[in-house]
Design a protein around this motif. Structure first.
Motif, PDB file in Angstrom:
ATOM      1  N   VAL A 191      32.620  37.119  20.759  1.00  0.00           N
ATOM      2  CA  VAL A 191      31.922  35.839  20.892  1.00  0.00           C
ATOM      3  C   VAL A 191      32.226  35.201  22.245  1.00  0.00           C
ATOM      4  N   MET A 192      33.487  35.232  22.653  1.00  0.00           N
ATOM      5  CA  MET A 192      33.902  34.588  23.894  1.00  0.00           C
ATOM      6  C   MET A 192      33.669  35.467  25.128  1.00  0.00           C
ATOM      7  N   ARG A 193      33.397  36.738  24.892  1.00  0.00           N
ATOM      8  CA  ARG A 193      33.201  37.716  25.972  1.00  0.00           C
ATOM      9  C   ARG A 193      34.431  37.829  26.864  1.00  0.00           C
ATOM     10  N   VAL A 194      35.580  37.961  26.190  1.00  0.00           N
ATOM     11  CA  VAL A 194      36.854  38.182  26.870  1.00  0.00           C
ATOM     12  C   VAL A 194      37.561  39.336  26.152  1.00  0.00           C
ATOM     13  N   SER A 195      38.668  39.780  26.718  1.00  0.00           N
ATOM     14  CA  SER A 195      39.413  40.865  26.087  1.00  0.00           C
ATOM     15  C   SER A 195      40.181  40.354  24.874  1.00  0.00           C
ATOM     16  N   ARG A 196      40.576  41.267  24.020  1.00  0.00           N
ATOM     17  CA  ARG A 196      41.389  40.878  22.855  1.00  0.00           C
ATOM     18  C   ARG A 196      42.721  40.307  23.318  1.00  0.00           C
ATOM     19  N   MET A 197      43.265  40.824  24.422  1.00  0.00           N
ATOM     20  CA  MET A 197      44.532  40.323  24.939  1.00  0.00           C
ATOM     21  C   MET A 197      44.421  38.852  25.328  1.00  0.00           C
TER      22      MET A 197
END
Length: 61
Positions: free
Chosen positions: A12-18
């Motif tokens: 959703v945020m378009r970022v990595s899981r980290m």
């Protein structure tokens, strides 16, 4: 209340899981632990995105 997994939040945020884990651990994104994983309230994700978008608009000249 709907809860999302870290993988769903990162999508959703378009970022990595980290990055999501960092936001959870620093307290910027609330989460609960379910066993060994985290669940993030969907509403909290939308609030975080809304708040960060408003901050970015203030930073622009």
């Amino acid at each position: 209340m709907v809860f999302l997994t870290v993988a769903e939040v990162s999508s959703v945020m378009r970022v990595s899981r980290m990055t999501v884990y960092r936001l959870v651990h620093t307290g910027h994104l609330p989460a609960i632990r379910v066993g060994r994983s985290f669940r993030v309230p969907e509403q909290a994700v939308h609030e975080y995105l809304r708040d960060s978008a408003s901050i970015e608009s203030l930073d622009r000249p």
